[in-house]
Structure formats: C-alpha cells, structure tokens
Write an enzyme that holds these catalytic residues in place. Structure first.
Site, PDB file in Angstrom:
ATOM      1  N   LYS A 150     -24.281  27.935 -26.944  1.00 46.79           N
ATOM      2  CA  LYS A 150     -23.577  26.888 -26.211  1.00 46.79           C
ATOM      3  C   LYS A 150     -24.570  25.852 -25.688  1.00 46.79           C
ATOM      4  CE  LYS A 150     -20.024  26.648 -22.566  1.00 46.79           C
ATOM      5  NZ  LYS A 150     -19.264  27.480 -21.611  1.00 46.79           N
ATOM      6  N   SER A 225     -14.747  26.486 -21.900  1.00 43.44           N
ATOM      7  CA  SER A 225     -15.701  25.449 -22.226  1.00 43.44           C
ATOM      8  C   SER A 225     -16.599  25.775 -23.424  1.00 43.44           C
ATOM      9  CB  SER A 225     -16.584  25.176 -21.007  1.00 43.44           C
ATOM     10  OG  SER A 225     -17.300  26.347 -20.601  1.00 43.44           O
ATOM     11  N   GLY A 247     -14.385  30.711 -15.667  1.00 41.53           N
ATOM     12  CA  GLY A 247     -12.978  30.909 -15.346  1.00 41.53           C
ATOM     13  C   GLY A 247     -12.171  31.296 -16.569  1.00 41.53           C
ATOM     14  N   GLY A 248     -12.902  31.640 -17.651  1.00 39.05           N
ATOM     15  CA  GLY A 248     -12.254  31.985 -18.918  1.00 39.05           C
ATOM     16  C   GLY A 248     -12.909  31.300 -20.100  1.00 39.05           C
ATOM     17  N   SER A 249     -14.105  30.761 -19.913  1.00 41.73           N
ATOM     18  CA  SER A 249     -14.696  29.855 -20.892  1.00 41.73           C
ATOM     19  C   SER A 249     -15.193  30.496 -22.181  1.00 41.73           C
ATOM     20  CB  SER A 249     -15.845  29.067 -20.254  1.00 41.73           C
ATOM     21  OG  SER A 249     -15.347  28.214 -19.255  1.00 41.73           O
TER      22      SER A 249
END
Length: 586
Positions: A150, A225, A247-249
């Site tokens: 990433k 993200s 938060g869930g990326s």
C-alpha cells in the site's frame, strides 16, 4: 457607464477614500493572486509526480522487453494461474526462477494498471532485489514471491503520501519494518498501490493518482483504503499484497473485490515506517496485514511476518510466532453469529450469505450460538469521536496545500466546519434524523481534556463489556456480516455509518478477516427494492442506491476473534472457504 460612475464617485470623495479603495483592490488582487499561484504550484507538483509514475512504468516495460528477448519461451499465463503455495514450491525446487515469476507479474500489473489505475509507482530496484536474493544463503518462506504494498508503507527513496501533496517531497530514508521483513523472507517488492486522500474513505481516489475502479464492474469502486491492492490482486497483477486497516481498510476492499483479507491483532504487527493518517490518534490503532487470493496465502504470510527479523527491528512487538497447533486443530468450534448489528441494516445479499455460511458450518459439526454485539450505536459514536478527537483540526490541516478530492468533499466540510455550527446542525437534525444528529455531535470533539479522558474510559468499559458477553457464551470465534457488494462510485464519501460492521473490531483491537462467499443474485436485487433500513433516513436511502445494480458482484462474510487469537480467526476463515468451495462443486 458603470465604470465612469464609480470613478466620478471616488473623485468626489476625500483623498483618504481613494487610498483605502486602492489598498483594498491591491489586497484583493494579492489574495486571489497568491491563491492562484499556490494552486498552480500544487497542480505542477502533482503533474511532476504523475510523470515520475509514468517513467517508472516505462522503466519496467524496458526491463520486461529485455527479459522476453532473453527468455522467449516463458509461459506467463501458467505462472499467473498458480496458487501461492504451489508457486513457492516451484521456486524452491528451481522449476521456476524468481526473475521469471517477477516479470510475469510485472507484465500483468502493467496491463491491469492501464485498465484499473491501481498502481502509484513501480519500484525500479527489482534487479537489485533479485541480486540480493541470489546472494542469500538461506531461502526464506517467501523466496521469489512478488509482493505489492500500500502506498503509505515506507519504501526507501520513495514518498508515502497518503494521497496528499505535502508529502511528495518527503522521501523515506529507509525501508519500513514490514518491507524489511518481506525482503528478509525472500519476497520481491515491486509496486506501491493506490489509496484515498488521507486514507479515511472507502473510495480509493485522490487528486494525485486518480480513482481506482472495481475489476468486476467499472461503475463500482474498489473499496478503501487499500483499494489499489484489492483491485490489483483480483485482476491478477499481484499474488500477495500488504494493506492497512483503521476502520475496515483491508476488509472492505477485499470484500468489494472478492478476495480474502486479514487484519491481525494490532499489537502483533509493526507499523515502523508506515505513515499515519491521523497524527497522534491512538484510541483506534492502525493495523497492517495481508490480502491475497486464498486463505492459505494469508496464513503463509502471517507465518513469515511473525519472525525474529520483525521482533528484532521492532522490540515493542511481543515475540509470539504463529501457533500452528491452534490453526490446525480439527476440534469443533463454538461460533457466535449475528445477522445484523442493530445500527445499520444489512442489504439482502449480506444477510443471505451470512445465513448460508452458518448452515454450512453447522452441517460440518460446529456449534453456532446467537450473539449480539452490545450497543453498536454507542461504539460507532466512540469511533467517530476517536477519529476527530480534536474536532477534526488535524485532518483539516492535512488539506492545506492540497486539492480536495471530490469523494472527500462531505468529510472535508465536517472537519473544517466550526464547532458551534456542528452543534447547531446536530440540534436541528435531532428531531427528524437522530442517527445523523448523533454522528455530527460526535464529530464536534471533546469540550475539554477531561472529556477526552472520559471518552477513553468509556471505550475501555465497552471493550470489557463486549469481552464479558463473549466469555459468558463461551465463544471461540464470531461469524458476522461483511459490508458488500461494492458501492457505486461516489457513494462511500457520503456516509461512514455502514462501517459499523468493520470498525467495531478496530476499536476493540480484535483480529478480523473476510472470506468471499457467493455473489449478488437477481433475487437479492429484487429484494433490495423493498429495503428501507432501520430508520429510512438519508443514510438508508443512500445505502440502497450505493449497492444497487450489483448483480454478480462478490459478497463476503467476516470472522473475528479475541486479541492474540489470530490463528483461530484464520482457522474459521479457512473452514468457511473450504466448505463454500465444496458446496459450489456439488
């Protein structure tokens, strides 16, 4: 005519008026001139970065041509079809060379990026990495495996921008801990992948690198993200990717794109050299983890990550290696499950696949126990308070010297809106849209440091309450819905509330992962037309529009376990994947 009247008016005034007017004109011209110049400088710097990305692509294409000239008989298609475990076996017995595998994936990644826009830069030191790999006496567990990371995971000599212009000239002086571990274990890191601006959106889009689209449907987003990773992997351009999750990326793009993804216990993974999206925010920890095509690949990567190299580079990480006994156990599991969280109603497809997974697990001999996470509305508000614990000022500052991405326009407004206006807006909305009102109040930030500390205590109390309920039911692991299918482009930035299904395990610091489980059916689409949500408020209506036209898109389920019980979470993920695969073959 108007100009003449203005001049006549000024001539009739005392000389001081003309001086004031002239000064005002000069100040206005200076202000707008400076703004124009600043914006032009930002645009120029973004154009320079795009040229750097294009040059990295040209460099890799040249290396690819040279490789094919020397190796004309390589069958890249067969290499790309190999699962990670089988690929590693062929690399270890020298049936395949690291060069052959690397350039097969580079070629595919270039093709995929042209279509989906998921790579921010190709890392042009691959030859040097290959040279260092050949010099190693011991072959690591990821020997010769091409890996992507990433964008904000640090790599020496490259920026980690989070989609923000101010970081383009801040080059990492050394590799992040995760990149160092990957290289030590034999992997070849060959590209960085796209992210949303500031990372705080589940739509992967930013003004520097643009929008990443979903491989299954170009009208849908790839999630965020870690959306660049999700899109590249499912399209075949990477076999193993490294994402991050606040938060869930990791789980959201994995779910939207249809691949497994895993968020480990945060304290078991090093974030050394990974740029934070909210400086100083510690209430909800960022976590780094793998994304891949199958759960076996996730398991292999976790075994490779939890090694002496990581523990040495980051002594804050407890030296806990992978627990093979827990993962490989064949004893039946006591699995808690819930169909909905009581805060945001799942769409028909989300609920259906959750129940289908439950039935398969019960048929396999596991015990499924109804479980309801307590007060999800409260934990969601805690999450928002944590993200904007300073009222959003830190995030607002991030947008200085930047062009705001359209997908973050609503969020930017909330970060920059004065506190008094937020409270007024929250008050006005309370009678008609209480859920939205609570969200706005939560974004105001604490009134004092004492209030901030009280919020942290409330968060810890909730965590204790959740664990007590878990232990009261004697659960091993939990099966729960996963937000899916992929949203239509433009919708994620308009609402954070559906993240209630993922963010809960970030704020609890639990390991959690997602497994693909079926696709949206015509029946799901038809039932969606009658979906009203819990409140039938603007969020429920937006959600319905966001997921519509999703026929054939991937759906997923989510698994979670207590902190440091990562292996049992991965075990359930593997069990679900295996049962689903067998079911499809019947």
């Amino acid at each position: 005519m108007m100009q003449e009247k203005v001049l006549e008016f000024l001539e009739q005034r005392p000389p001081e008026w003309r001086l004031v007017a002239s000064a005002g004109c000069v100040l206005a011209a200076s202000f707008f001139g400076l703004r124009w110049r600043k914006r032009r400088q930002i645009q120029k710097r973004m154009e320079e970065e795009r040229k750097r990305r294009a040059e990295s692509e040209r460099h890799m294409r040249r290396e690819l041509r040279d490789f094919h000239k020397q190796n004309p008989a390589v069958d890249s298609k067969k290499i790309l079809e190999l699962p990670l475990l089988e690929l590693i076996e062929k690399l270890k017995d020298d049936s395949l060379t690291p060069e052959t595998v690397l350039y097969s994936y580079v070629e595919k990644a270039l093709e995929v990026n042209d279509d989906l826009n998921c790579v921010t830069v190709f890392l042009t030191d691959c030859k040097e990495q290959l040279k260092n790999l050949r010099a190693e006496r011991v072959r690591g567990p990821l020997y010769g495996v091409p890996v992507t990371i990433k964008e904000h995971v640090g790599y020496q000599g490259h920026p980690s921008t989070c989609g923000l212009v101010q970081y383009l000239d801040v080059l990492d002086k050394e590799d992040s801990v995760m990149v160092s571990v990957l290289k030590k274990q034999g992997a070849i890191v060959f590209a960085k992948t796209n992210v949303p601006q500031t990372l705080l959106c589940y739509e992967t889009s930013n003004p520097i690198y643009g929008l990443t689209v979903n491989p299954h449907n170009r009208a849908k987003g790839a999630g965020g993200s870690s959306g660049g990773e999700g899109a590249l992997i499912v399209a075949g351009g990477s076999i193993l990717g490294i994402g991050t999750d606040l938060g869930g990326s990791i789980r959201l793009p994995s779910s939207f794109c249809g691949i497994p993804g895993f968020k480990p216990t945060p304290e078991r993974m090093s974030l050394g050299g990974v740029r934070s999206c909210i400086d100083g925010m510690t209430a909800v920890p960022l976590c780094i983890g793998p994304m891949a095509r199958d759960v076996d690949s996730l398991v292999l990567s976790m075994k490779a990550f939890w090694c002496d190299k990581m523990f040495h580079l980051d002594p804050s990480i407890p030296p806990i290696c992978f627990n093979e006994e827990t993962f490989s156990s064949i004893s039946s599991l006591r699995i808690g499950y819930y169909e909905e969280d009581g805060y945001f109603q799942p769409n028909p497809g989300m609920r259906r696949v959750l129940l289908e997974a439950k039935q398969l697990l019960e048929a396999a001999g596991h015990q499924l126990v109804p479980f309801r996470p307590p007060r999800v509305n409260t934990i969601y508000e805690m999450f928002i308070k944590a993200m904007v614990g300073d009222g959003g000022r830190t995030l607002a500052d991030k947008f200085n010297n930047n062009v705001v991405d359209p997908n973050l326009a609503d969020s930017y407004l909330m970060y920059t809106m004065p506190r008094v206006l937020k409270r007024l807006l929250g008050f006005l909305l309370r009678p008609i849209f209480p859920r939205i009102s609570s969200h706005i109040y939560s974004a105001c930030g604490p009134r004092s440091l004492k209030d901030h500390w009280a919020e942290r205590i409330e968060l810890e109390d909730y965590r204790d309450e959740f664990i007590r309920e878990w232990r009261r039911l004697s659960l091993d692991v939990v099966l729960c819905p996963m937000l899916s299918p992929a949203f239509n482009i433009g919708y994620p930035g308009k609402m954070l509330a559906p993240l209630s299904y993922t963010m809960i395990y970030n704020i609890l610091r639990f390991p959690a992962g997602v497994v693909p489980f079926g696709r949206v059916t015509a029946e799901d689409e038809e039932e969606l037309k009658r979906h009203r949500g819990y409140n039938n408020d603007p969020w429920d209506k937006l959600f319905k529009k966001a997921v519509e036209d999703g026929l054939g898109m991937p759906l997923s389920v989510q698994c979670a376990a207590l902190p440091y019980q990562d292996e049992i979470c991965l075990r359930l993920m593997k069990e679900i994947e295996t049962l689903h695969s067998r079911h499809l073959k019947r």
